[in-house]
Design a protein around this motif. Structure first.
Motif, PDB file in Angstrom:
ATOM      1  N   THR A 141      93.044  12.925   7.406  1.00 32.96           N
ATOM      2  CA  THR A 141      92.101  13.111   8.511  1.00 32.96           C
ATOM      3  C   THR A 141      92.007  11.793   9.255  1.00 32.96           C
ATOM      4  O   THR A 141      91.787  10.748   8.635  1.00 32.96           O
ATOM      5  CB  THR A 141      90.709  13.518   8.000  1.00 32.96           C
ATOM      6  OG1 THR A 141      90.801  14.777   7.324  1.00 32.96           O
ATOM      7  CG2 THR A 141      89.723  13.650   9.153  1.00 32.96           C
ATOM      8  N   ASP A 165      91.442  20.448   7.400  1.00 33.05           N
ATOM      9  CA  ASP A 165      90.704  21.639   7.794  1.00 33.05           C
ATOM     10  C   ASP A 165      91.610  22.860   7.789  1.00 33.05           C
ATOM     11  O   ASP A 165      91.215  23.946   7.385  1.00 33.05           O
ATOM     12  CB  ASP A 165      90.093  21.460   9.195  1.00 33.05           C
ATOM     13  CG  ASP A 165      88.920  20.506   9.183  1.00 33.05           C
ATOM     14  OD1 ASP A 165      88.346  20.299   8.102  1.00 33.05           O
ATOM     15  OD2 ASP A 165      88.580  19.959  10.243  1.00 33.05           O
ATOM     16  N   ASN A 180      91.101  26.110   5.572  1.00 30.26           N
ATOM     17  CA  ASN A 180      91.024  27.445   6.146  1.00 30.26           C
ATOM     18  C   ASN A 180      92.033  28.388   5.507  1.00 30.26           C
ATOM     19  O   ASN A 180      91.859  29.604   5.543  1.00 30.26           O
ATOM     20  CB  ASN A 180      91.271  27.388   7.657  1.00 30.26           C
ATOM     21  CG  ASN A 180      90.131  26.709   8.389  1.00 30.26           C
ATOM     22  OD1 ASN A 180      89.011  26.683   7.902  1.00 30.26           O
ATOM     23  ND2 ASN A 180      90.406  26.161   9.559  1.00 30.26           N
TER      24      ASN A 180
END
Length: 319
Positions: free
Chosen positions: A170, A192, A196
């Protein structure tokens, strides 16, 4: 000739004394510190530069600045985010001079922990904004760093390798804006996306003490979790499947035992119905009603999964 040598010697001594006077100010904070002495303690930084949590202390100067000295130029409410403890030792790291702003970087260290912070001042040496950049001791399995370019943009990153050797990262770019604050200029990362793509079992923490409770799976994308209901004849279940034709299905509900090894799922007012059969340490499920709103058009709830030893296998990431 001798007079020229004496003049040169005098000039050198004068320059030395001025230099000492400029940098030898008391920075403890026990008495007022001049802005010249304070800002002179932060040498110019060559950009771009990358500072990693493991080498954060190697960039700091040996000069020590007292918290009371810092508080003469930076509000206590801001410094409280960096103090770690009132006994924290502050070392200047350097400065970045721009046309309208000046950025000071400093390390705040206490015991084995160090926080690197940046502080922004205007042309009048008035404080504008601050931000913490990287910390030496976070114990979260990531490598933390900050990359500073000439703008300057402060690109704060964290990286680590997953159990299957994939790099998880990140990265967030921060810049100072005219509103006297730092703002996010860019975001980049894959964590992310991976989160997901994680199949979450919503009944994973429920008890599994009854006869048929447990997890039955072909793999991490095709499984059914079964957990105890209010009575031995009732079971919570969660099915997830993905086939080669990219046809997926997912259903959470309550099954009721209608025999020693048979159970059914049927909700009042819904056409969807599924029959479950337990045999030879396996579960076979077959769709008897219309469950089209729980799956793709070209696939059905119809398969057989073996029972697993531990339900920990269920939490896997899709590839």
């Amino acid at each position: 000739m001798k007079s020229i040598q004496q003049l040169i010697t005098f000039i050198l001594i004068f320059i030395f004394l001025v230099g000492c006077q400029t940098h030898s100010g008391d920075l403890s904070g026990t008495k007022p510190v001049s802005s010249n002495d304070f800002f002179a303690a932060f040498p110019p930084i060559g950009l771009p530069i990358t500072i990693v949590d493991t080498n954060i202390n190697s960039f700091a100067d040996t000069t020590v600045i007292g918290i009371k000295a810092m508080s003469q130029f930076i509000p206590d409410s801001i410094l409280n985010h960096f103090h770690l403890n009132k006994k924290a030792i502050i070392h200047p790291v350097g400065s970045i001079q721009k046309l309208k702003e000046k950025y000071l970087l400093a390390n705040f260290s206490y015991k084995n922990n160090t926080i690197l912070g940046v502080f922004v001042f205007n042309e009048k040496n008035e404080f504008l904004a601050a931000k913490n950049l990287v910390q030496s001791k976070q114990n979260d399995g990531y490598v933390h760093s900050v990359y500073i370019n000439k703008e300057p943009t402060f690109l704060i990153s964290r990286e680590k390798y997953s159990a299957d050797k994939k790099l998880l990262y990140t990265r967030t770019g921060w810049v100072y804006n005219s509103g006297n604050a730092f703002m996010v200029a860019m975001n980049d990362g894959n964590e992310d996306e991976l989160k997901n793509n994680t199949i979450i079992n919503p009944i994973d923490t429920l008890p599994e003490k009854n006869k048929h409770s447990g997890n039955y799976a072909k793999n991490s994308k095709n499984f059914i979790a079964i957990r105890d209901g209010k009575t031995p004849k009732l079971y919570h279940f969660f099915i997830h499947f993905e086939n080669k034709d990219n046809c997926n299905g997912e259903l959470k509900g309550m099954m009721k035992m209608v025999g020693e090894d048979k159970a059914v799922y049927k909700e009042i007012g819904e056409p969807c119905s599924i029959e479950f059969t337990f045999k030879n340490n396996e579960i076979t499920f077959k769709e008897n009603g219309k469950c089209g709103n729980k799956r793709g058009i070209q696939c059905y709830f119809d398969d057989t999964y073996p029972k697993q030893k531990s339900h920990k296998i269920i939490k896997k990431k899709r590839t």
